[in-house]
Design a protein around this motif. Structure first.
Motif, PDB file in Angstrom:
ATOM      1  N   THR A   1      51.588  32.643   4.252  1.00 43.08           N
ATOM      2  CA  THR A   1      53.302  32.594   3.831  1.00 43.08           C
ATOM      3  C   THR A   1      54.159  33.419   4.558  1.00 43.08           C
ATOM      4  O   THR A   1      53.910  33.278   6.188  1.00 43.08           O
ATOM      5  CB  THR A   1      53.152  33.961   2.988  1.00 43.08           C
ATOM      6  OG1 THR A   1      53.047  34.402   1.682  1.00 43.08           O
ATOM      7  CG2 THR A   1      54.998  34.862   2.791  1.00 43.08           C
TER       8      THR A   1
ATOM      9  N   LEU B   1      54.006  24.538  -2.576  1.00 44.83           N
ATOM     10  CA  LEU B   1      54.822  25.888  -2.003  1.00 44.83           C
ATOM     11  C   LEU B   1      55.816  26.573  -3.150  1.00 44.83           C
ATOM     12  O   LEU B   1      56.759  25.515  -4.050  1.00 44.83           O
ATOM     13  CB  LEU B   1      55.719  25.007  -0.800  1.00 44.83           C
ATOM     14  CG  LEU B   1      55.277  23.749   0.590  1.00 44.83           C
ATOM     15  CD1 LEU B   1      55.521  22.750   0.276  1.00 44.83           C
ATOM     16  CD2 LEU B   1      56.407  24.650   1.554  1.00 44.83           C
ATOM     17  N   GLN B   2      56.077  27.949  -2.880  1.00 43.49           N
ATOM     18  CA  GLN B   2      56.790  28.414  -3.309  1.00 43.49           C
ATOM     19  C   GLN B   2      58.211  29.713  -3.008  1.00 43.49           C
ATOM     20  O   GLN B   2      57.530  29.852  -2.375  1.00 43.49           O
ATOM     21  CB  GLN B   2      55.605  29.452  -4.824  1.00 43.49           C
ATOM     22  CG  GLN B   2      56.840  30.482  -5.426  1.00 43.49           C
ATOM     23  CD  GLN B   2      55.978  30.799  -7.098  1.00 43.49           C
ATOM     24  OE1 GLN B   2      54.904  30.254  -7.106  1.00 43.49           O
ATOM     25  NE2 GLN B   2      56.936  31.213  -7.890  1.00 43.49           N
ATOM     26  N   ALA B   3      59.354  29.055  -2.799  1.00 47.22           N
ATOM     27  CA  ALA B   3      59.880  30.249  -1.927  1.00 47.22           C
ATOM     28  C   ALA B   3      60.874  31.130  -2.901  1.00 47.22           C
ATOM     29  O   ALA B   3      60.743  30.962  -4.280  1.00 47.22           O
ATOM     30  CB  ALA B   3      61.378  28.908  -1.897  1.00 47.22           C
TER      31      ALA B   3
ATOM     32  N   SER C   1      60.704  34.853   0.986  1.00 52.00           N
ATOM     33  CA  SER C   1      59.334  34.304   1.324  1.00 52.00           C
ATOM     34  C   SER C   1      58.877  32.529   0.465  1.00 52.00           C
ATOM     35  O   SER C   1      59.512  32.304  -0.402  1.00 52.00           O
ATOM     36  CB  SER C   1      58.867  35.118   0.380  1.00 52.00           C
ATOM     37  OG  SER C   1      58.651  36.858   0.952  1.00 52.00           O
ATOM     38  N   CYS C   2      58.390  31.975   1.544  1.00 57.40           N
ATOM     39  CA  CYS C   2      57.672  30.763   0.996  1.00 57.40           C
ATOM     40  C   CYS C   2      56.018  30.459   1.006  1.00 57.40           C
ATOM     41  O   CYS C   2      55.801  30.700   2.265  1.00 57.40           O
ATOM     42  CB  CYS C   2      57.955  29.611   1.757  1.00 57.40           C
ATOM     43  SG  CYS C   2      57.410  27.914   1.800  1.00 57.40           S
TER      44      CYS C   2
ATOM     45  N   ILE D   1      56.269  24.317   8.951  1.00 58.62           N
ATOM     46  CA  ILE D   1      57.027  24.585   7.360  1.00 58.62           C
ATOM     47  C   ILE D   1      58.469  24.459   8.221  1.00 58.62           C
ATOM     48  O   ILE D   1      59.304  25.640   9.044  1.00 58.62           O
ATOM     49  CB  ILE D   1      56.485  26.687   7.224  1.00 58.62           C
ATOM     50  CG1 ILE D   1      54.723  26.280   6.841  1.00 58.62           C
ATOM     51  CG2 ILE D   1      57.387  26.903   6.300  1.00 58.62           C
ATOM     52  CD1 ILE D   1      54.511  24.908   5.200  1.00 58.62           C
TER      53      ILE D   1
ATOM     54  N   TRP E   1      57.949  19.597  -1.235  1.00 57.31           N
ATOM     55  CA  TRP E   1      59.055  21.227  -0.975  1.00 57.31           C
ATOM     56  C   TRP E   1      58.476  21.969  -2.352  1.00 57.31           C
ATOM     57  O   TRP E   1      57.824  21.386  -3.250  1.00 57.31           O
ATOM     58  CB  TRP E   1      59.731  19.873  -0.960  1.00 57.31           C
ATOM     59  CG  TRP E   1      60.315  19.337  -0.291  1.00 57.31           C
ATOM     60  CD1 TRP E   1      60.192  17.892   0.442  1.00 57.31           C
ATOM     61  CD2 TRP E   1      62.368  19.712   0.606  1.00 57.31           C
ATOM     62  NE1 TRP E   1      60.374  17.006   1.214  1.00 57.31           N
ATOM     63  CE2 TRP E   1      62.066  18.273   1.314  1.00 57.31           C
ATOM     64  CE3 TRP E   1      62.207  20.355   0.525  1.00 57.31           C
ATOM     65  CZ2 TRP E   1      62.663  18.028   2.560  1.00 57.31           C
ATOM     66  CZ3 TRP E   1      63.601  20.696   2.038  1.00 57.31           C
ATOM     67  CH2 TRP E   1      63.886  19.676   2.557  1.00 57.31           C
ATOM     68  N   GLY E   2      59.235  22.964  -2.225  1.00 58.61           N
ATOM     69  CA  GLY E   2      59.274  24.349  -2.918  1.00 58.61           C
ATOM     70  C   GLY E   2      60.375  24.168  -3.318  1.00 58.61           C
ATOM     71  O   GLY E   2      60.874  23.334  -3.381  1.00 58.61           O
TER      72      GLY E   2
ATOM     73  N   TRP F   1      62.432  26.110   6.453  1.00 58.74           N
ATOM     74  CA  TRP F   1      63.457  26.145   6.363  1.00 58.74           C
ATOM     75  C   TRP F   1      64.940  24.823   5.667  1.00 58.74           C
ATOM     76  O   TRP F   1      65.147  25.076   7.218  1.00 58.74           O
ATOM     77  CB  TRP F   1      63.387  27.510   5.809  1.00 58.74           C
ATOM     78  CG  TRP F   1      63.012  28.751   5.391  1.00 58.74           C
ATOM     79  CD1 TRP F   1      61.784  29.539   6.565  1.00 58.74           C
ATOM     80  CD2 TRP F   1      62.582  28.644   4.567  1.00 58.74           C
ATOM     81  NE1 TRP F   1      61.480  30.111   5.221  1.00 58.74           N
ATOM     82  CE2 TRP F   1      61.518  30.062   4.475  1.00 58.74           C
ATOM     83  CE3 TRP F   1      63.156  28.913   3.153  1.00 58.74           C
ATOM     84  CZ2 TRP F   1      61.562  30.547   3.333  1.00 58.74           C
ATOM     85  CZ3 TRP F   1      62.938  29.248   2.186  1.00 58.74           C
ATOM     86  CH2 TRP F   1      61.724  30.704   2.016  1.00 58.74           C
TER      87      TRP F   1
ATOM     88  N   TYR G   1      65.400  25.264   0.233  1.00 54.97           N
ATOM     89  CA  TYR G   1      64.126  25.241  -0.448  1.00 54.97           C
ATOM     90  C   TYR G   1      62.900  24.876   1.458  1.00 54.97           C
ATOM     91  O   TYR G   1      63.109  25.840   2.161  1.00 54.97           O
ATOM     92  CB  TYR G   1      64.047  23.650   0.126  1.00 54.97           C
ATOM     93  CG  TYR G   1      65.216  23.282  -1.655  1.00 54.97           C
ATOM     94  CD1 TYR G   1      66.449  23.267  -1.156  1.00 54.97           C
ATOM     95  CD2 TYR G   1      64.805  22.899  -2.858  1.00 54.97           C
ATOM     96  CE1 TYR G   1      67.037  23.103  -2.071  1.00 54.97           C
ATOM     97  CE2 TYR G   1      65.351  22.883  -4.182  1.00 54.97           C
ATOM     98  CZ  TYR G   1      66.962  22.993  -3.130  1.00 54.97           C
ATOM     99  OH  TYR G   1      67.761  22.806  -4.580  1.00 54.97           O
ATOM    100  N   CYS G   2      61.504  25.676   1.124  1.00 53.62           N
ATOM    101  CA  CYS G   2      60.786  25.708   2.209  1.00 53.62           C
ATOM    102  C   CYS G   2      60.446  23.676   2.332  1.00 53.62           C
ATOM    103  O   CYS G   2      59.938  23.704   0.948  1.00 53.62           O
ATOM    104  CB  CYS G   2      59.972  26.296   2.674  1.00 53.62           C
ATOM    105  SG  CYS G   2      58.913  26.661   1.161  1.00 53.62           S
TER     106      CYS G   2
END
Length: 124
Positions: A77, A3-5, A20-21, A33, A114-115, A35, A94-95
């Motif tokens: 996303t 995951l990339q936040a 965005s995640c 998902i 986790w992102g 947040w 974080y997502c």
């Protein structure tokens, strides 16, 4: 599973940001998902989440009426639109992903994925 936040930044009170995640290695059909945010010296708290399959959403009391979570299944996303930001919204966001249903705002329910976090600073 990754995951990339992104999307954090510096904003004045009353302003807006969209986080965005982007996920990879799985589809949003099978993972809920969440947040979360963490301010210095405070515990990580759930802000909003969207459930796998039917997309059921949950908001924390502080997020209700100001934040909107949504997902783009094709783009893998999940977004968090944050409006009317307040000083207390500052923190690292974080997502996280898990196959729990329905989604939950408890960080303990997301033990693995986790992102990296994105910083949100609300300041005048």
């Amino acid at each position: 599973v990754q995951l990339q936040a992104s999307g954090g930044g510096l904003v004045q009170p009353g302003g807006s940001l969209r986080l965005s995640c982007v996920v990879s290695g799985f589809t949003l059909d099978y993972y809920s998902i969440g947040w979360f945010r963490q301010a210095p010296g405070k515990e990580r708290e759930g802000v909003s989440c969207v459930s796998r399959n039917d997309g059921r959403v949950i908001y924390s009391d502080s997020a209700k009426g100001r934040f909107t979570i949504s997902r783009d299944m094709a783009a893998l996303t999940v977004y968090l639109q944050m409006n009317d930001l307040k000083l207390g919204d500052s923190g690292v966001y974080y997502c996280a992903a898990e196959q729990v249903y329905p989604c939950t705002l408890s960080a303990d329910s997301y033990p693995y994925y986790w992102g990296q976090g994105t910083q949100v600073t609300v300041s005048s």
